[in-house]
Design a protein around this motif. Structure first.
Motif, PDB file in Angstrom:
ATOM      1  N   ALA A 284       0.830  -1.208   0.000  1.00 27.69           N
ATOM      2  CA  ALA A 284       0.000   0.000   0.000  1.00 27.69           C
ATOM      3  C   ALA A 284       0.863   1.256   0.000  1.00 27.69           C
ATOM      4  CB  ALA A 284      -0.933  -0.008   1.220  1.00 27.69           C
ATOM      5  N   ASP A 285       1.967   1.236   0.754  1.00 26.01           N
ATOM      6  CA  ASP A 285       2.898   2.370   0.747  1.00 26.01           C
ATOM      7  C   ASP A 285       3.456   2.605  -0.649  1.00 26.01           C
ATOM      8  OD1 ASP A 285       2.647   3.002   3.430  1.00 26.01           O
ATOM      9  OD2 ASP A 285       4.373   1.800   4.060  1.00 26.01           O
ATOM     10  N   LYS A 286       3.807   1.529  -1.324  1.00 33.57           N
ATOM     11  CA  LYS A 286       4.384   1.657  -2.662  1.00 33.57           C
ATOM     12  C   LYS A 286       3.379   2.252  -3.632  1.00 33.57           C
ATOM     13  CE  LYS A 286       6.713  -0.967  -6.310  1.00 33.57           C
ATOM     14  NZ  LYS A 286       7.234  -2.302  -6.709  1.00 33.57           N
ATOM     15  N   SER A 287       2.143   1.793  -3.567  1.00 34.49           N
ATOM     16  CA  SER A 287       1.109   2.312  -4.461  1.00 34.49           C
ATOM     17  C   SER A 287       0.905   3.810  -4.239  1.00 34.49           C
ATOM     18  CB  SER A 287      -0.203   1.560  -4.237  1.00 34.49           C
ATOM     19  OG  SER A 287      -1.228   2.076  -5.041  1.00 34.49           O
ATOM     20  N   ALA A 288       0.802   4.225  -2.973  1.00 29.36           N
ATOM     21  CA  ALA A 288       0.604   5.645  -2.664  1.00 29.36           C
ATOM     22  C   ALA A 288       1.823   6.465  -3.071  1.00 29.36           C
ATOM     23  CB  ALA A 288       0.317   5.816  -1.173  1.00 29.36           C
ATOM     24  N   ALA A 289       3.017   5.934  -2.805  1.00 28.86           N
ATOM     25  CA  ALA A 289       4.247   6.659  -3.138  1.00 28.86           C
ATOM     26  C   ALA A 289       4.361   6.872  -4.648  1.00 28.86           C
ATOM     27  CB  ALA A 289       5.457   5.887  -2.624  1.00 28.86           C
ATOM     28  N   LEU A 290       4.057   5.841  -5.422  1.00 29.03           N
ATOM     29  CA  LEU A 290       4.140   5.963  -6.881  1.00 29.03           C
ATOM     30  C   LEU A 290       3.143   6.986  -7.409  1.00 29.03           C
ATOM     31  CD1 LEU A 290       4.671   2.236  -7.955  1.00 29.03           C
ATOM     32  CD2 LEU A 290       6.360   4.087  -7.869  1.00 29.03           C
ATOM     33  N   SER A 291       1.968   7.068  -6.770  1.00 30.85           N
ATOM     34  CA  SER A 291       0.984   8.092  -7.169  1.00 30.85           C
ATOM     35  C   SER A 291       1.535   9.493  -6.931  1.00 30.85           C
ATOM     36  CB  SER A 291      -0.326   7.896  -6.388  1.00 30.85           C
ATOM     37  OG  SER A 291      -0.961   6.697  -6.740  1.00 30.85           O
ATOM     38  N   PHE A 292       2.195   9.677  -5.785  1.00 27.95           N
ATOM     39  CA  PHE A 292       2.818  10.975  -5.484  1.00 27.95           C
ATOM     40  C   PHE A 292       3.907  11.288  -6.515  1.00 27.95           C
ATOM     41  CE2 PHE A 292       2.168  12.793  -1.007  1.00 27.95           C
ATOM     42  CZ  PHE A 292       0.817  12.462  -1.022  1.00 27.95           C
ATOM     43  N   ILE A 293       4.761  10.313  -6.780  1.00 27.75           N
ATOM     44  CA  ILE A 293       5.895  10.527  -7.690  1.00 27.75           C
ATOM     45  C   ILE A 293       5.420  10.839  -9.103  1.00 27.75           C
ATOM     46  CG2 ILE A 293       7.851   9.348  -8.787  1.00 27.75           C
ATOM     47  CD1 ILE A 293       8.196   7.856  -6.057  1.00 27.75           C
ATOM     48  N   GLY A 296       4.816  14.282  -9.555  1.00 28.53           N
ATOM     49  CA  GLY A 296       5.978  15.136  -9.351  1.00 28.53           C
ATOM     50  C   GLY A 296       6.160  15.566  -7.916  1.00 28.53           C
ATOM     51  N   TRP A 297       5.497  14.859  -6.986  1.00 28.45           N
ATOM     52  CA  TRP A 297       5.578  15.227  -5.565  1.00 28.45           C
ATOM     53  C   TRP A 297       6.606  14.353  -4.843  1.00 28.45           C
ATOM     54  CZ3 TRP A 297      -0.391  15.025  -4.233  1.00 28.45           C
ATOM     55  CH2 TRP A 297      -1.041  16.025  -4.975  1.00 28.45           C
ATOM     56  N   SER A 298       7.102  14.865  -3.741  1.00 36.73           N
ATOM     57  CA  SER A 298       7.953  14.087  -2.853  1.00 36.73           C
ATOM     58  C   SER A 298       7.068  13.252  -1.925  1.00 36.73           C
ATOM     59  CB  SER A 298       8.834  15.023  -2.024  1.00 36.73           C
ATOM     60  OG  SER A 298       9.441  14.326  -0.956  1.00 36.73           O
ATOM     61  N   GLU A 339      11.455   6.641  -3.682  1.00 40.71           N
ATOM     62  CA  GLU A 339      11.669   7.961  -4.276  1.00 40.71           C
ATOM     63  C   GLU A 339      13.052   8.056  -4.922  1.00 40.71           C
ATOM     64  OE1 GLU A 339      11.056  12.648  -2.992  1.00 40.71           O
ATOM     65  OE2 GLU A 339      10.477  11.028  -1.640  1.00 40.71           O
ATOM     66  N   LYS A 340      14.065   7.497  -4.242  1.00 41.49           N
ATOM     67  CA  LYS A 340      15.418   7.515  -4.817  1.00 41.49           C
ATOM     68  C   LYS A 340      15.483   6.698  -6.100  1.00 41.49           C
ATOM     69  CE  LYS A 340      17.903   8.148  -0.440  1.00 41.49           C
ATOM     70  NZ  LYS A 340      18.774   7.494   0.573  1.00 41.49           N
ATOM     71  N   ALA A 341      14.814   5.548  -6.119  1.00 45.50           N
ATOM     72  CA  ALA A 341      14.813   4.699  -7.311  1.00 45.50           C
ATOM     73  C   ALA A 341      14.135   5.407  -8.476  1.00 45.50           C
ATOM     74  CB  ALA A 341      14.102   3.384  -7.009  1.00 45.50           C
ATOM     75  N   ALA A 342      13.037   6.118  -8.183  1.00 41.01           N
ATOM     76  CA  ALA A 342      12.341   6.856  -9.235  1.00 41.01           C
ATOM     77  C   ALA A 342      13.213   7.979  -9.779  1.00 41.01           C
ATOM     78  CB  ALA A 342      11.028   7.414  -8.693  1.00 41.01           C
ATOM     79  N   ALA A 343      13.907   8.672  -8.874  1.00 43.39           N
ATOM     80  CA  ALA A 343      14.788   9.765  -9.307  1.00 43.39           C
ATOM     81  C   ALA A 343      15.937   9.227 -10.150  1.00 43.39           C
ATOM     82  CB  ALA A 343      15.335  10.499  -8.081  1.00 43.39           C
ATOM     83  N   GLY A 345      15.834   6.514 -11.950  1.00 41.47           N
ATOM     84  CA  GLY A 345      15.283   6.124 -13.241  1.00 41.47           C
ATOM     85  C   GLY A 345      15.107   7.285 -14.174  1.00 41.47           C
ATOM     86  N   ARG A 346      14.649   8.414 -13.624  1.00 36.79           N
ATOM     87  CA  ARG A 346      14.486   9.606 -14.460  1.00 36.79           C
ATOM     88  C   ARG A 346      15.844  10.106 -14.947  1.00 36.79           C
ATOM     89  NH1 ARG A 346      10.608  10.916 -10.411  1.00 36.79           N
ATOM     90  NH2 ARG A 346      12.153  12.213  -9.332  1.00 36.79           N
ATOM     91  N   SER A 347      16.863  10.049 -14.042  1.00 41.52           N
ATOM     92  CA  SER A 347      18.201  10.503 -14.406  1.00 41.52           C
ATOM     93  C   SER A 347      18.796   9.624 -15.502  1.00 41.52           C
ATOM     94  CB  SER A 347      19.106  10.489 -13.164  1.00 41.52           C
ATOM     95  OG  SER A 347      20.432  10.833 -13.512  1.00 41.52           O
ATOM     96  N   ASP A 348      18.614   8.310 -15.372  1.00 38.86           N
ATOM     97  CA  ASP A 348      19.137   7.376 -16.385  1.00 38.86           C
ATOM     98  C   ASP A 348      18.424   7.549 -17.714  1.00 38.86           C
ATOM     99  OD1 ASP A 348      20.811   6.388 -14.471  1.00 38.86           O
ATOM    100  OD2 ASP A 348      19.614   4.598 -14.030  1.00 38.86           O
ATOM    101  N   GLY A 349      17.144   7.919 -17.630  1.00 39.77           N
ATOM    102  CA  GLY A 349      16.366   8.115 -18.857  1.00 39.77           C
ATOM    103  C   GLY A 349      16.805   9.346 -19.631  1.00 39.77           C
ATOM    104  N   ARG A 350      17.316  10.361 -18.896  1.00 37.66           N
ATOM    105  CA  ARG A 350      17.744  11.593 -19.560  1.00 37.66           C
ATOM    106  C   ARG A 350      19.154  11.457 -20.137  1.00 37.66           C
ATOM    107  NH1 ARG A 350      15.091  14.031 -15.057  1.00 37.66           N
ATOM    108  NH2 ARG A 350      17.091  14.173 -13.943  1.00 37.66           N
TER     109      ARG A 350
END
Length: 351
Positions: A284-293, A296-298, A339-343, A345-350
């Motif tokens: 449940a934490d992961k689902s909510a966190a991914l929605s925030f991310i 574009g939210w922390s 959040e770090k993993a998402a960041a 991923g975005r960095s690797d994508g750029r």
């Protein structure tokens, strides 16, 4: 030819007579040692009792008389020639070999562990997703009724605050599974304190104490997304079914789906006092966190809310043990890792 000594019982008295028994291939020949009496019986008409450890073997003759012997090897040979008791001979062979017994015991332990840790959760998930909506609604309504009787009171939140949260809730519900009828309800609970409870049908109960503890709407939005994930992933029903054990699971699998409603009485205690498993909370934490991310939210508001709930927990006797340390620290770290993993991923994508 197989020959062995035995005790002969004529079936009319308990007196045992020493005898010698011979097997020639089709019949048993019995001769009483202290008499001239002898007779034969076709093996096909005799009953050879299955082996039981190292106890004496018994053969019942067609007329009801019995012969009993301790010559286990001779009777085992007789069984082989006659093709009798194959399954029980195998069992007896295994029982007399300690390595086989130890292996069987280890296999049983492994099976029980696998069924408990893997089989029951797997079956519970399958069942939870197949529960009809009317059953989920019944379970949820019974749970709300029990919560109101035991742990909760009518809300005392100002109408303006409730309207604000309803607007946030409706916006979130529209982005979720349209097959779930999400409803938000408020209650005051001096016993539970800051808490939110997700019920199988989509009812989410938020306590006044939780709203008052929050510092902004984004913290509450994180809580609502977390609870919606519990509903979407059927965590409430899965927890109840898993805790009920194998007997109830089998009953449901054979068609007694309505038996789930009888478990509703355990749902308030399970959710309010014991909370969800670590696995379900992380999901449940992961689902909510991914929605925030994705917005574009922390996840910082979610982290702050978890820490504040844990710090406030000692004031409330019924506060969920899963809201206290060390699990709060674990959940905060998990949100940070997502959040770090998402960041990254975005960095690797750029790049």
């Amino acid at each position: 030819m197989i020959t062995f000594h035995a005790s002969y019982f004529d079936g009319k008295s308990s007196k045992a007579s020493p005898a010698t028994v011979a097997f020639t291939g089709t019949s048993l020949y019995v001769r009483l040692d202290h008499s001239t009496v002898s007779f034969s019986a076709p093996v096909r008409d005799c009953v050879i009792m299955p082996p039981l450890g190292n106890t004496s073997r018994t053969i019942t003759l067609p007329d009801g008389a019995q012969i009993e012997t301790g010559d286990l090897a001779a009777v085992a040979g007789l069984e082989r020639y006659a093709g009798r008791n194959l399954a029980m001979r195998l069992v007896s062979a295994l029982e007399t070999r300690w390595k086989a017994v130890a292996a069987a015991l280890a296999g049983l332990v492994i099976f029980l562990w696998a069924f408990y840790s893997i089989g029951i959760p797997f079956l519970a998930k399958k069942i939870a997703y197949s529960v009809p909506s009317p059953i989920a609604e019944t379970v949820s309504r019974q749970t709300v009724k029990l919560l109101d009787q035991q742990l909760m009171r009518p809300t005392e939140l100002p109408e303006k605050k409730r309207d604000e949260l309803h607007r946030i809730f409706i916006r979130l519900a529209k982005s979720k599974d349209q097959g779930i009828d999400y409803r938000l309800e408020f209650r005051k609970s001096p016993h539970l304190g800051p808490n939110a409870i997700a019920l199988p049908s989509g009812i989410i109960v938020v306590t006044d104490e939780l709203v008052q503890l929050s510092e902004n709407s984004r913290e509450l939005e994180g809580v609502l997304l977390h609870e919606m994930a519990h509903v979407e992933q059927r965590h409430g029903l899965r927890s109840v079914i898993q805790n009920a054990g194998a007997f109830v699971i089998v009953s449901i699998l054979v068609g007694d789906v309505t038996s789930i409603t009888s478990l509703a009485a355990s749902l308030p205690t399970l959710l309010a006092q014991s909370g969800y498993s670590r696995e379900f909370e992380r999901a449940a934490d992961k689902s909510a966190a991914l929605s925030f991310i994705q917005k574009g939210w922390s996840t910082k508001p979610m982290q702050d809310m978890l820490v504040r709930i844990a710090e406030d927990a000692p004031r409330f006797p019924g506060q969920s043990v899963l809201s206290t340390h060390p699990m709060t620290e674990e959940r905060v770290r998990y949100l940070q890792e997502i959040e770090k993993a998402a960041a990254k991923g975005r960095s690797d994508g750029r790049s």
